[in-house]
Design an enzyme around this catalytic site. Structure first.
Site, PDB file in Angstrom:
ATOM      1  N   ASP A   1       0.854  -1.194   0.000  1.00  0.00           N
ATOM      2  CA  ASP A   1       0.000   0.000   0.000  1.00  0.00           C
ATOM      3  C   ASP A   1       0.888   1.241   0.000  1.00  0.00           C
ATOM      4  OD1 ASP A   1      -1.997   1.872   0.302  1.00  0.00           O
ATOM      5  OD2 ASP A   1      -2.977   0.869   1.973  1.00  0.00           O
ATOM      6  N   ASP A   2       0.737   2.062  -1.030  1.00  0.00           N
ATOM      7  CA  ASP A   2       1.503   3.301  -1.165  1.00  0.00           C
ATOM      8  C   ASP A   2       3.007   3.063  -1.289  1.00  0.00           C
ATOM      9  OD1 ASP A   2      -0.799   4.739  -1.104  1.00  0.00           O
ATOM     10  OD2 ASP A   2      -0.487   5.657   0.851  1.00  0.00           O
TER      11      ASP A   2
ATOM     12  N   CYS B   1      -6.456   4.774  -2.421  1.00  0.00           N
ATOM     13  CA  CYS B   1      -6.843   3.421  -2.009  1.00  0.00           C
ATOM     14  C   CYS B   1      -8.178   2.927  -2.558  1.00  0.00           C
ATOM     15  CB  CYS B   1      -6.889   3.347  -0.481  1.00  0.00           C
ATOM     16  SG  CYS B   1      -5.367   3.866   0.325  1.00  0.00           S
TER      17      CYS B   1
ATOM     18  N   LYS C   1      -6.252  -4.987   4.683  1.00  0.00           N
ATOM     19  CA  LYS C   1      -7.048  -3.770   4.489  1.00  0.00           C
ATOM     20  C   LYS C   1      -8.245  -4.003   3.572  1.00  0.00           C
ATOM     21  CE  LYS C   1      -6.406   0.984   2.790  1.00  0.00           C
ATOM     22  NZ  LYS C   1      -5.389   2.014   2.521  1.00  0.00           N
TER      23      LYS C   1
ATOM     24  N   HIS D   1     -11.313  -1.154   3.124  1.00  0.00           N
ATOM     25  CA  HIS D   1     -11.473   0.213   2.623  1.00  0.00           C
ATOM     26  C   HIS D   1     -12.450   0.340   1.460  1.00  0.00           C
ATOM     27  CE1 HIS D   1      -9.261   4.347   2.362  1.00  0.00           C
ATOM     28  NE2 HIS D   1     -10.410   4.406   3.024  1.00  0.00           N
TER      29      HIS D   1
ATOM     30  N   HIS E   1       1.933   1.993   3.931  1.00  0.00           N
ATOM     31  CA  HIS E   1       1.081   3.163   4.170  1.00  0.00           C
ATOM     32  C   HIS E   1       1.441   3.780   5.525  1.00  0.00           C
ATOM     33  CE1 HIS E   1      -2.481   5.675   4.611  1.00  0.00           C
ATOM     34  NE2 HIS E   1      -2.923   5.291   3.429  1.00  0.00           N
TER      35      HIS E   1
END
Length: 231
Positions: free
Chosen positions: A2-3, A41, A95, A97, A191
């Site tokens: 993530d990121d 996201c 995650k 989201h 993240h």
């Protein structure tokens, strides 16, 4: 991941933070150098779960805040639901989201046989709380970690990347090979955590990168090291 930044991995030419396992995964698979996704996201995850551009599901604008009363439309059939129709065992770790203001929007109601992780967009890597009042006046603070629909208090204090890795290994080890498996492992790393401590990693992972002078970059390197270790 993530990121994760383009230049943070070895197979894109970075020599600052070793990522041997991610590199191996890339070199033994397919590297998509001209593949584009949304930069945030919720839109990216909605596309992955539906196979549709987020503009077709109403998910194109921004991420879903914790108190937001909407989610990925229930009228849209998701990838794990299609796979369940084909007798797959479907597991979600990490995650989500994609909405959780009603239980019908959560993973085990959207085609996953089980879920371990968090519903919102970010959290503290150790105490699993989300605290982002600057994003919305409606967003508060709270513990966001669940096993299926039950609050997973036992995971309080444990590093998120390690929790997800351990769970994924257990799922794979215990799986009956006669049944096809779809494991969606969506790490929190790398993240940022909550704004009061955005970069978090075990101290030994940080210490491995003592050659990096910038403290924040060194902490980030520890986070990435733990992600690569997971792979």
């Amino acid at each position: 991941a993530d990121d994760l930044g383009w230049n943070d991995v070895g197979f894109h030419g970075s020599n600052q933070i070793p990522t041997p396992n991610i590199d191996s995964l890339a070199y033994s698979g397919i590297i998509l150098n001209n593949y584009y996704v949304d930069p945030i996201c919720t839109p990216s995850r909605s596309a992955l779960m539906t196979g549709r551009h987020p503009i077709h599901t109403g998910m194109q604008h921004r991420t879903i805040h914790s108190a937001a009363p909407y989610g990925l439309p229930l009228s849209t059939k998701l990838l794990p639901q299609y796979l369940q129709d084909l007798s797959y065992r479907t597991i979600h770790i990490g995650k989500w989201h994609l909405g959780f203001y009603r239980k019908q929007f959560t993973p085990t109601y959207r085609g996953f046989n089980s879920h371990l992780g968090y519903f919102a967009g970010m959290q503290d890597y150790y105490d699993h709380t989300i605290a982002c009042p600057e994003l919305s006046k409606m967003d508060g603070w709270g513990y966001d970690f669940r096993r299926n629909m039950s609050v997973a208090w036992d995971d309080y204090g444990n590093y998120a990347t390690d929790i997800f890795t351990k769970e994924a290994v257990k799922v794979i080890s215990d799986h009956d090979k006669k049944t096809p498996l779809f494991l969606y492992l969506a790490h929190l790393a790398v993240h940022s955590a909550n704004t009061y401590a955005p970069l978090q990693a075990p101290q030994d992972a940080i210490n491995r990168h003592s050659y990096i002078k910038d403290e924040n970059r060194r902490k980030f390197a520890g986070m990435l090291y733990k992600l690569d270790e997971s792979v």
